[in-house]
Design a protein around this motif. Structure first.
Motif, PDB file in Angstrom:
ATOM      1  N   HIS A   2       0.850  -1.187   0.000  1.00  0.00           N
ATOM      2  CA  HIS A   2       0.000   0.000   0.000  1.00  0.00           C
ATOM      3  C   HIS A   2       0.886   1.236   0.000  1.00  0.00           C
ATOM      4  O   HIS A   2       2.060   1.174   0.290  1.00  0.00           O
ATOM      5  CB  HIS A   2      -0.965   0.008   1.178  1.00  0.00           C
ATOM      6  CG  HIS A   2      -0.313  -0.110   2.525  1.00  0.00           C
ATOM      7  ND1 HIS A   2      -0.421  -1.232   3.290  1.00  0.00           N
ATOM      8  CD2 HIS A   2       0.464   0.737   3.228  1.00  0.00           C
ATOM      9  CE1 HIS A   2       0.253  -1.066   4.421  1.00  0.00           C
ATOM     10  NE2 HIS A   2       0.789   0.127   4.397  1.00  0.00           N
ATOM     11  N   ASP A   3       0.269   2.352  -0.363  1.00  0.00           N
ATOM     12  CA  ASP A   3       1.046   3.588  -0.415  1.00  0.00           C
ATOM     13  C   ASP A   3       1.169   4.177   0.989  1.00  0.00           C
ATOM     14  O   ASP A   3       0.793   3.553   1.968  1.00  0.00           O
ATOM     15  CB  ASP A   3       0.438   4.573  -1.413  1.00  0.00           C
ATOM     16  CG  ASP A   3      -0.988   4.955  -1.067  1.00  0.00           C
ATOM     17  OD1 ASP A   3      -1.404   4.756   0.093  1.00  0.00           O
ATOM     18  OD2 ASP A   3      -1.690   5.455  -1.954  1.00  0.00           O
ATOM     19  N   ASN A   4       1.676   5.356   1.081  1.00  0.00           N
ATOM     20  CA  ASN A   4       1.907   5.979   2.385  1.00  0.00           C
ATOM     21  C   ASN A   4       0.751   6.859   2.844  1.00  0.00           C
ATOM     22  O   ASN A   4       0.956   7.804   3.602  1.00  0.00           O
ATOM     23  CB  ASN A   4       3.203   6.805   2.336  1.00  0.00           C
ATOM     24  CG  ASN A   4       4.416   5.909   2.339  1.00  0.00           C
ATOM     25  OD1 ASN A   4       4.463   4.933   3.075  1.00  0.00           O
ATOM     26  ND2 ASN A   4       5.387   6.222   1.509  1.00  0.00           N
ATOM     27  N   ARG A  26       8.542  -1.461   1.640  1.00  0.00           N
ATOM     28  CA  ARG A  26       8.956  -0.064   1.729  1.00  0.00           C
ATOM     29  C   ARG A  26       8.409   0.652   0.505  1.00  0.00           C
ATOM     30  O   ARG A  26       8.370   0.094  -0.587  1.00  0.00           O
ATOM     31  CB  ARG A  26      10.471   0.031   1.790  1.00  0.00           C
ATOM     32  CG  ARG A  26      11.006  -0.476   3.113  1.00  0.00           C
ATOM     33  CD  ARG A  26      12.495  -0.340   3.241  1.00  0.00           C
ATOM     34  NE  ARG A  26      12.938   1.009   2.931  1.00  0.00           N
ATOM     35  CZ  ARG A  26      14.113   1.276   2.365  1.00  0.00           C
ATOM     36  NH1 ARG A  26      14.953   0.316   2.073  1.00  0.00           N
ATOM     37  NH2 ARG A  26      14.452   2.516   2.100  1.00  0.00           N
ATOM     38  N   TRP A  27       8.020   1.898   0.680  1.00  0.00           N
ATOM     39  CA  TRP A  27       7.333   2.622  -0.381  1.00  0.00           C
ATOM     40  C   TRP A  27       7.889   4.028  -0.488  1.00  0.00           C
ATOM     41  O   TRP A  27       8.038   4.702   0.527  1.00  0.00           O
ATOM     42  CB  TRP A  27       5.843   2.691  -0.041  1.00  0.00           C
ATOM     43  CG  TRP A  27       4.978   2.916  -1.218  1.00  0.00           C
ATOM     44  CD1 TRP A  27       4.551   4.102  -1.710  1.00  0.00           C
ATOM     45  CD2 TRP A  27       4.423   1.918  -2.062  1.00  0.00           C
ATOM     46  NE1 TRP A  27       3.764   3.914  -2.801  1.00  0.00           N
ATOM     47  CE2 TRP A  27       3.668   2.578  -3.048  1.00  0.00           C
ATOM     48  CE3 TRP A  27       4.503   0.531  -2.096  1.00  0.00           C
ATOM     49  CZ2 TRP A  27       2.993   1.902  -4.039  1.00  0.00           C
ATOM     50  CZ3 TRP A  27       3.822  -0.135  -3.087  1.00  0.00           C
ATOM     51  CH2 TRP A  27       3.074   0.537  -4.041  1.00  0.00           C
ATOM     52  N   ASP A  33       3.030   5.263  -8.074  1.00  0.00           N
ATOM     53  CA  ASP A  33       3.267   4.670  -9.385  1.00  0.00           C
ATOM     54  C   ASP A  33       3.625   3.195  -9.356  1.00  0.00           C
ATOM     55  O   ASP A  33       3.626   2.545 -10.386  1.00  0.00           O
ATOM     56  CB  ASP A  33       4.379   5.426 -10.104  1.00  0.00           C
ATOM     57  CG  ASP A  33       4.011   6.879 -10.293  1.00  0.00           C
ATOM     58  OD1 ASP A  33       4.827   7.716  -9.923  1.00  0.00           O
ATOM     59  OD2 ASP A  33       2.917   7.154 -10.785  1.00  0.00           O
ATOM     60  N   LEU A  34       3.947   2.642  -8.195  1.00  0.00           N
ATOM     61  CA  LEU A  34       4.354   1.244  -8.132  1.00  0.00           C
ATOM     62  C   LEU A  34       3.193   0.283  -7.925  1.00  0.00           C
ATOM     63  O   LEU A  34       3.385  -0.915  -7.966  1.00  0.00           O
ATOM     64  CB  LEU A  34       5.381   1.043  -7.009  1.00  0.00           C
ATOM     65  CG  LEU A  34       6.698   1.774  -7.207  1.00  0.00           C
ATOM     66  CD1 LEU A  34       7.608   1.532  -6.014  1.00  0.00           C
ATOM     67  CD2 LEU A  34       7.376   1.344  -8.488  1.00  0.00           C
ATOM     68  N   ASN A  35       2.021   0.765  -7.684  1.00  0.00           N
ATOM     69  CA  ASN A  35       0.902  -0.117  -7.410  1.00  0.00           C
ATOM     70  C   ASN A  35       0.022  -0.251  -8.649  1.00  0.00           C
ATOM     71  O   ASN A  35      -0.726   0.658  -8.987  1.00  0.00           O
ATOM     72  CB  ASN A  35       0.088   0.420  -6.237  1.00  0.00           C
ATOM     73  CG  ASN A  35      -0.876  -0.598  -5.701  1.00  0.00           C
ATOM     74  OD1 ASN A  35      -1.200  -1.581  -6.365  1.00  0.00           O
ATOM     75  ND2 ASN A  35      -1.350  -0.372  -4.503  1.00  0.00           N
ATOM     76  N   VAL A  91      10.537   5.365 -11.153  1.00  0.00           N
ATOM     77  CA  VAL A  91      10.470   5.933  -9.804  1.00  0.00           C
ATOM     78  C   VAL A  91      11.873   6.149  -9.248  1.00  0.00           C
ATOM     79  O   VAL A  91      12.153   7.160  -8.610  1.00  0.00           O
ATOM     80  CB  VAL A  91       9.628   5.033  -8.869  1.00  0.00           C
ATOM     81  CG1 VAL A  91       9.756   5.473  -7.420  1.00  0.00           C
ATOM     82  CG2 VAL A  91       8.169   5.065  -9.304  1.00  0.00           C
ATOM     83  N   ILE A  92      12.764   5.207  -9.523  1.00  0.00           N
ATOM     84  CA  ILE A  92      14.157   5.370  -9.078  1.00  0.00           C
ATOM     85  C   ILE A  92      14.769   6.604  -9.739  1.00  0.00           C
ATOM     86  O   ILE A  92      15.410   7.423  -9.075  1.00  0.00           O
ATOM     87  CB  ILE A  92      14.975   4.099  -9.373  1.00  0.00           C
ATOM     88  CG1 ILE A  92      14.510   2.964  -8.438  1.00  0.00           C
ATOM     89  CG2 ILE A  92      16.473   4.367  -9.211  1.00  0.00           C
ATOM     90  CD1 ILE A  92      15.020   1.601  -8.825  1.00  0.00           C
TER      91      ILE A  92
END
Length: 101
Positions: A2-4, A26-27, A33-35, A91-92
């Protein structure tokens, strides 16, 4: 995963997840964008909003959501999953920020 969002990071939620042994990824602080499910929700919303006539009751909306969910091609889901490597790399590159991916 899940996101933050605050509802996910509240102390009571973190304690519960730890208590029942659910690991949390870890998020990045500012990136949804990762979900892949977020992108699937967007597709579902677009499909429901494009309906003519638009749902006018709660039952109509529920029926529309179920029908449109069933109509999303499996290939859409597969494409989202297969795009995860590129999404993570983006994202990186964005140092945890939002991407245009």
């Amino acid at each position: 995963m899940h996101d933050n969002a605050r509802c996910h990071t509240a102390l009571i939620v973190r304690d519960y997840l730890q208590e029942v042994g659910i690991p949390v990824m870890r998020w990045p602080a500012r990136s949804p964008d990762l979900n892949p499910i977020e992108h699937l929700w967007d597709e579902l919303k677009r499909r429901v909003r494009a309906r003519d006539p638009a749902p006018t009751t709660l039952q109509d909306l529920q029926d529309a959501v179920v029908a449109e969910w069933d109509n999303i091609p499996q290939e859409t889901v597969v494409t989202l999953i297969r795009s995860m490597r590129e999404r993570m790399e983006a994202v990186i590159r964005a140092r945890g920020g939002n991407t245009t991916f």
